[in-house]
Write an enzyme that holds these catalytic residues in place. Structure first.
Site, short mmCIF file in Angstrom:
data_model
loop_
_atom_site.label_atom_id
_atom_site.label_comp_id
_atom_site.label_asym_id
_atom_site.label_seq_id
_atom_site.Cartn_x
_atom_site.Cartn_y
_atom_site.Cartn_z
N CYS A 99 0.81 -1.22 0.00
CA CYS A 99 0.00 0.00 0.00
C CYS A 99 0.84 1.27 0.00
O CYS A 99 0.31 2.38 -0.17
CB CYS A 99 -0.94 0.00 1.21
SG CYS A 99 -2.03 -1.43 1.23
N HIS A 393 -9.84 2.58 -0.86
CA HIS A 393 -8.42 2.26 -0.81
C HIS A 393 -8.00 1.37 -1.98
O HIS A 393 -7.88 0.15 -1.83
CB HIS A 393 -8.11 1.58 0.52
CG HIS A 393 -6.71 1.07 0.65
ND1 HIS A 393 -5.61 1.74 0.15
CD2 HIS A 393 -6.21 -0.06 1.25
CE1 HIS A 393 -4.51 1.06 0.41
NE2 HIS A 393 -4.85 -0.04 1.07
N CYS A 423 0.74 2.66 6.04
CA CYS A 423 1.19 1.32 6.43
C CYS A 423 0.95 0.37 5.26
O CYS A 423 0.17 0.68 4.36
CB CYS A 423 0.46 0.83 7.67
SG CYS A 423 -1.34 0.69 7.43
#
Length: 438
Positions: A99, A393, A423
């Site tokens: 990510c 996301h 993160c």
């Protein structure tokens, strides 16, 4: 090292964020289910270039983050260049750092410029989970290879006769952490237990995220960063906003949702965690002096960045609680010096764990070597227009979305210092410190 004598190639080795855009973020298997990553990303890159009215001859490189690899476009950066008919001289590569990927693309671009190459680099990311590759079993793959090599009909028939039909079933896509065998959600459940994050805490935080995002949509604050997308296959409808559930329905339904990962004792639900999302984002990174020469008004100066990795068997997504203090300490700053924070919300349990850990003397002593708490981030400075729980996301695109959001918010609120932190899988995290260019 030789230098070009052209004034258009002069630089001062200071990387800047010129501007950024993104697609609307929509839940996977919805409005973008007939898109693929190349099409979605190409439209966003094209949208940024048109918005900046920038000659494509000035672009040197494209760097793109993709987390779920697209086998048909393994290097989506170079494929985008060709797909859009951009100058052949533009080179590009694609990376996967979970990510963190698109933020890492910005870091790579900034490092190139800091090294003395006054380039213009497009850095971004894309994820189209509606078009996720389907993997077949090893037995099925070996069968197909053998069948393709068989010379005679008899040989082909013999291979088919000895093949188990059951092996033909595709493997279900998994988002598990390969180092531990557990999903991100299962790891977030562990973090919730370690840090005493209750279900109510998580639902309250998620509701705040949804509320902030709903107000941002209503006020038009996202409009300046979103490129509308005409949806395939008929291209008779376009999406111009993130698909965010109605706040009233969220508020009424949060407490009724069942746990996703620990059916009996769990606290993480689809309402207090980010959902599978399709979307793309991209920004232009350049050399500050070269931007000035060409009359490009950059929005942010990139001051510093920091990466960390931790034991995946401990708190997999705790990295921001380490990188944020480290990057601020290295720049002689405290939390009070930061005007705006954009911290990725993978799960409410994850971000609340990070916030509480920075307030814990025990955590700070263990990970930072400090015998006192680092401090508390005021909620009014955090994700002021909502975060990933509400907005969505797309793994490869989130980092640049956060950077674009903070650039626009600092200008809107007439503030100066911003901090982005993300993160990611593999127990990694990254932070970036930026300064608004007035």
């Amino acid at each position: 090292m030789s230098k070009s004598h052209s004034p258009n190639r002069e630089g001062n080795r200071k990387p800047v964020f010129v501007d950024g855009v993104r697609s609307p973020f929509v839940r996977s298997f919805g409005h973008f289910e007939d898109c693929d990553a190349l099409e979605l990303y190409s439209r966003i890159v094209d949208g940024l270039l048109k918005r900046l009215v920038l000659s494509t001859d000035l672009i040197d490189e494209i760097i793109t983050g993709v987390v779920i690899p697209q086998t048909k476009n393994p290097n989506i950066s170079r494929d985008t260049i060709i797909n859009l008919g951009l100058p052949e001289k533009i080179h590009g590569y694609t990376i996967n750092r979970a990510c963190i990927s698109s933020l890492q693309c910005v870091v790579n671009a900034a490092q190139t410029i800091s090294f003395g190459h006054p380039h213009f680099i497009l850095a971004g990311g894309v994820e189209c989970l509606s078009d996720v590759p389907i993997v077949y079993s090893r037995e099925a793959r070996k069968f197909m290879v053998k069948l393709s090599k068989a010379k005679s009909a008899a040989a082909k028939l013999n291979i088919i006769k000895n093949f188990r039909a059951k092996a033909w079933f595709p493997k279900q896509p998994e988002l598990a952490e390969p180092l531990t065998g557990m999903t991100m959600g299962e790891h977030a459940e562990i973090m919730a237990q370690i840090n005493g994050i209750s279900r109510q805490d998580q639902d309250d935080f998620a509701l705040q995220s949804y509320g902030k995002a709903a107000r941002a949509v209503k006020s038009g604050r996202f409009a300046e960063e979103i490129i509308p997308i005409w949806t395939p296959p008929d291209y008779d409808h376009y999406i111009e906003e993130d698909i965010i559930p109605q706040l009233a329905s969220i508020e009424a339904g949060l407490s009724q949702l069942k746990p996703l990962f620990d059916k009996r004792f769990g606290t993480i639900t689809s309402g207090n965690s980010s959902n599978l999302t399709d979307g793309a984002s991209v920004c232009l990174i350049g050399d500050e002096k070269r931007c000035q020469i060409l009359g490009l008004q950059a929005k942010l100066r990139i001051l510093d960045f920091d990466h960390v990795a931790v034991d995946p068997m401990d708190q997999l997504l705790i990295g921001p609680a380490i990188t944020i203090p480290r990057i601020l300490t290295r720049n002689n700053m405290t939390l009070d010096d930061v005007d705006c924070f954009e911290i990725h919300e993978a799960f409410a349990a994850q971000i609340l764990s990070c916030l509480r850990s920075m307030e814990s003397p025990q955590f700070c002593e263990r990970y930072l070597g400090k015998s006192r708490a680092f401090g508390e981030i005021p909620m009014e400075k955090l994700n002021v227009n909502g975060g990933s729980i509400a907005v969505g996301h797309p793994f490869g695109a989130t980092g640049v979305r956060l950077l674009t959001a903070i650039a626009n918010e600092l200008r809107r609120s007439d503030q100066s210092i911003g901090l982005v932190s993300v993160c990611g899988a593999g127990a990694m995290a990254a932070s970036m410190l930026v300064e608004r260019i007035h």
